[in-house]
Write an enzyme that holds these catalytic residues in place. Structure first.
Site, PDB file in Angstrom:
ATOM      1  N   GLY A 172       2.995  -4.112 -20.186  1.00  0.00           N
ATOM      2  CA  GLY A 172       3.890  -3.765 -19.086  1.00  0.00           C
ATOM      3  C   GLY A 172       5.154  -4.610 -19.092  1.00  0.00           C
ATOM      4  O   GLY A 172       6.253  -4.109 -18.828  1.00  0.00           O
ATOM      5  N   THR A 173       5.010  -5.883 -19.410  1.00  0.00           N
ATOM      6  CA  THR A 173       6.175  -6.779 -19.383  1.00  0.00           C
ATOM      7  C   THR A 173       7.231  -6.304 -20.378  1.00  0.00           C
ATOM      8  O   THR A 173       8.421  -6.193 -20.037  1.00  0.00           O
ATOM      9  CB  THR A 173       5.726  -8.225 -19.731  1.00  0.00           C
ATOM     10  OG1 THR A 173       4.793  -8.634 -18.731  1.00  0.00           O
ATOM     11  CG2 THR A 173       6.892  -9.185 -19.779  1.00  0.00           C
ATOM     12  N   CYS A 218       0.076 -15.880  -9.082  1.00  0.00           N
ATOM     13  CA  CYS A 218      -0.690 -16.888  -9.804  1.00  0.00           C
ATOM     14  C   CYS A 218      -0.468 -16.687 -11.286  1.00  0.00           C
ATOM     15  O   CYS A 218      -0.885 -15.690 -11.842  1.00  0.00           O
ATOM     16  CB  CYS A 218      -2.172 -16.724  -9.472  1.00  0.00           C
ATOM     17  SG  CYS A 218      -3.214 -17.899 -10.300  1.00  0.00           S
ATOM     18  N   HIS A 235      -4.286  -2.719 -19.880  1.00  0.00           N
ATOM     19  CA  HIS A 235      -5.390  -3.559 -19.380  1.00  0.00           C
ATOM     20  C   HIS A 235      -5.587  -3.462 -17.865  1.00  0.00           C
ATOM     21  O   HIS A 235      -6.529  -4.031 -17.327  1.00  0.00           O
ATOM     22  CB  HIS A 235      -5.230  -5.019 -19.843  1.00  0.00           C
ATOM     23  CG  HIS A 235      -4.124  -5.802 -19.207  1.00  0.00           C
ATOM     24  ND1 HIS A 235      -4.361  -6.843 -18.344  1.00  0.00           N
ATOM     25  CD2 HIS A 235      -2.785  -5.715 -19.333  1.00  0.00           C
ATOM     26  CE1 HIS A 235      -3.198  -7.376 -17.977  1.00  0.00           C
ATOM     27  NE2 HIS A 235      -2.234  -6.708 -18.559  1.00  0.00           N
ATOM     28  N   THR A 289       4.905  -2.852 -36.622  1.00  0.00           N
ATOM     29  CA  THR A 289       3.721  -2.038 -36.907  1.00  0.00           C
ATOM     30  C   THR A 289       2.955  -1.774 -35.616  1.00  0.00           C
ATOM     31  O   THR A 289       2.711  -2.688 -34.828  1.00  0.00           O
ATOM     32  CB  THR A 289       2.819  -2.774 -37.920  1.00  0.00           C
ATOM     33  OG1 THR A 289       3.604  -3.027 -39.078  1.00  0.00           O
ATOM     34  CG2 THR A 289       1.590  -1.943 -38.271  1.00  0.00           C
ATOM     35  N   ASN A 321       1.441  -5.013  -6.853  1.00  0.00           N
ATOM     36  CA  ASN A 321       0.250  -5.631  -7.441  1.00  0.00           C
ATOM     37  C   ASN A 321      -0.478  -6.576  -6.486  1.00  0.00           C
ATOM     38  O   ASN A 321      -1.675  -6.781  -6.605  1.00  0.00           O
ATOM     39  CB  ASN A 321       0.623  -6.381  -8.727  1.00  0.00           C
ATOM     40  CG  ASN A 321       1.896  -7.172  -8.603  1.00  0.00           C
ATOM     41  OD1 ASN A 321       2.952  -6.620  -8.294  1.00  0.00           O
ATOM     42  ND2 ASN A 321       1.832  -8.459  -8.836  1.00  0.00           N
TER      43      ASN A 321
HETATM   44  N1  PLP Z   1       4.025  -4.802 -13.568  1.00  0.00           N
HETATM   45  C1  PLP Z   1       3.073  -4.997 -12.656  1.00  0.00           C
HETATM   46  C2  PLP Z   1       3.210  -4.340 -11.320  1.00  0.00           C
HETATM   47  C3  PLP Z   1       1.975  -5.806 -12.932  1.00  0.00           C
HETATM   48  O1  PLP Z   1       1.026  -6.000 -12.014  1.00  0.00           O
HETATM   49  C4  PLP Z   1       1.904  -6.426 -14.206  1.00  0.00           C
HETATM   50  C5  PLP Z   1       0.784  -7.342 -14.524  1.00  0.00           C
HETATM   51  O2  PLP Z   1       0.262  -8.025 -13.656  1.00  0.00           O
HETATM   52  C6  PLP Z   1       2.916  -6.176 -15.133  1.00  0.00           C
HETATM   53  C7  PLP Z   1       3.969  -5.364 -14.782  1.00  0.00           C
HETATM   54  C8  PLP Z   1       2.888  -6.801 -16.494  1.00  0.00           C
HETATM   55  O3  PLP Z   1       2.006  -6.112 -17.343  1.00  0.00           O
HETATM   56  P1  PLP Z   1       1.435  -6.817 -18.671  1.00  0.00           P
HETATM   57  O4  PLP Z   1       0.424  -7.808 -18.222  1.00  0.00           O
HETATM   58  O5  PLP Z   1       0.835  -5.692 -19.446  1.00  0.00           O
HETATM   59  O6  PLP Z   1       2.579  -7.426 -19.373  1.00  0.00           O
END
Ligand code: PLP
Length: 382
Positions: A69-70, A324, A206, A242, A156
């Site tokens: 996600g990041t 956290c 995940h 890759t 989140n």
């Molecule tokens: N965006 C949200 C709302 C999240 O809760 C998170 C992870 O906690 C992320 C992005 C980041 O995802 P990743 O851990 O796959 O980088």
């Protein structure tokens, strides 16, 4: 007995995802290789892409696999700004909400520093944790030029569902591009491009029972994004490197295993029990629309660290409601933005259920909470 209630951090791996990854690891080859083994790996990646595309209501070529996600959030923000700059149509404004995940907030701040003339604004939220639509409208009306908006679908920390369709229609009205971080929405509510109505979506495996280290960016066909990583021509030239074949296969298997959006019954039962054991406890975002798995709750006078550690000793994994990272509990920018009393915010824990949570788990957690809160308060009173 261990009971896991930290699925918003990472959900337990689904057996289907584990099986798909083991099968893919058994035949590892580079999906770009032309030999039979390479073609088999390519087929796995293509099949996985079709599953994610179906889930997101997009075509396969709209899906770009990332490391999570990041990275997908960074690709959306930096990539959209860069593509517009290259086309001579720079964005002049970047608008995010004050409760975004750090991967959006910090990326937005970096992007504003990198792009001269780009003004960054943070939209306020209400005390229930909903993005303030009239504040967003005002920001969209101010200033000249096109805006890039990045506002999440589900928070989140609190589980509050954001009004993405209303945000999308404001964006359309003002010709803004809308990126939506759907990481915490996927698997908990309909989260495709049409459901959320965004131009660009971020997903992370995940959080839905897939492996760590893989995610996806999904774009509407007209959206222009420039790559951040350069090298090979993987992912339609949008993300060199890759492909993580096994992780991608696990991601798709987890998505395919999603049965229905998580119901709210278990959460409601849990919250009733927590409140009946501790009537002055506060549930953040309680009157807002929330996904069915998340409760952010504070027992006044019982610090989050105390609760998290005591619950851990009793066999329950929950996290501090405050952001956290790397094991450090810091002040929550989300609860701050909601105007929560700082003393109360320091007591907030996040309980997040997942695809394998049972009614027995919920009952056991409620019992442990009652015991710990009562004991902790008795100590303070003594
Ligand atoms: N965006 C949200 C709302 C999240 O809760 C998170 C992870 O906690 C992320 C992005 C980041 O995802 P990743 O851990 O796959 O980088």
């Amino acid at each position: 007995m261990r009971v896991y209630f930290d699925c918003n951090a990472t959900a337990p791996l689904r057996p289907q995802a584990r099986d798909a990854m083991l099968a893919a690891l058994g035949t590892s080859a580079n999906p770009s290789s032309v030999h039979a083994e390479g073609r088999a790996a390519r087929t796995r990646v293509d099949e996985a892409r079709a599953v994610i595309a179906g889930f997101a209501g997009a075509s396969s070529d709209a899906v770009t696999f990332t490391s999570g996600g990041t990275e997908a959030n960074a690709l959306a923000i930096h990539g959209a700004l860069q593509a517009a700059a290259e086309a001579g149509q720079r964005f002049t404004r970047l608008i995010v909400s004050a409760i975004e995940h750090d991967s959006v907030l910090h990326t937005a701040r970096t992007a504003a520093a990198l792009h001269p003339g780009l003004r960054l604004s943070e939209v306020a939220v209400t005390s229930d944790g909903d993005v303030d639509l009239s504040a967003l409208r005002t920001l969209l009306m101010e200033g000249k030029g096109r805006a890039l908006v990045s506002i999440m679908a589900v928070n989140n920390e609190t589980g509050v569902v954001q009004p993405t369709r209303a945000i999308a229609s404001l964006c359309r009205e003002h010709q803004a591009l809308y990126h939506c971080d759907a990481v915490q929405a996927a698997g908990k509510m309909p989260s495709g491009l049409q459901d959320l109505d965004a131009d660009i979506l971020t997903f992370s495996a995940h959080k839905i029972g897939g492996p760590q280290g893989v995610g996806a960016l999904v774009c509407r066909p007209t959206t222009r994004i420039a790559p951040l990583l350069h090298g090979g021509r993987q992912e339609n030239g949008l993300r060199a490197g890759t492909e993580a074949t096994a992780a991608i296969a696990g991601f798709a298997a987890a998505v395919a295993a999603i049965e229905a959006p998580l119901a709210t019954d278990l959460r409601d039962t849990l919250e009733e029990s927590l409140l009946s054991a501790c009537p002055d406890a506060v549930i953040f975002g309680r009157s807002a629309m929330r996904v069915g798995n998340t409760t952010c709750i504070a027992a006044p006078g019982v610090p989050a660290e105390t609760l998290v550690i005591a619950l851990d000793l009793e066999g329950f994994a929950v996290s501090a409601g405050a952001a956290c990272s790397s094991g450090r509990v810091t002040r929550s920018h989300v609860l701050d933005a909601m105007g929560a009393d700082p003393d109360l915010a320091r007591c907030a824990i996040r309980i997040s259920a997942g695809w394998n949570t049972t009614a027995n788990d919920v009952a056991a957690l409620a019992d442990a909470w009652k015991k710990i809160v009562t004991r902790s308060r008795a100590r303070v009173a003594a």
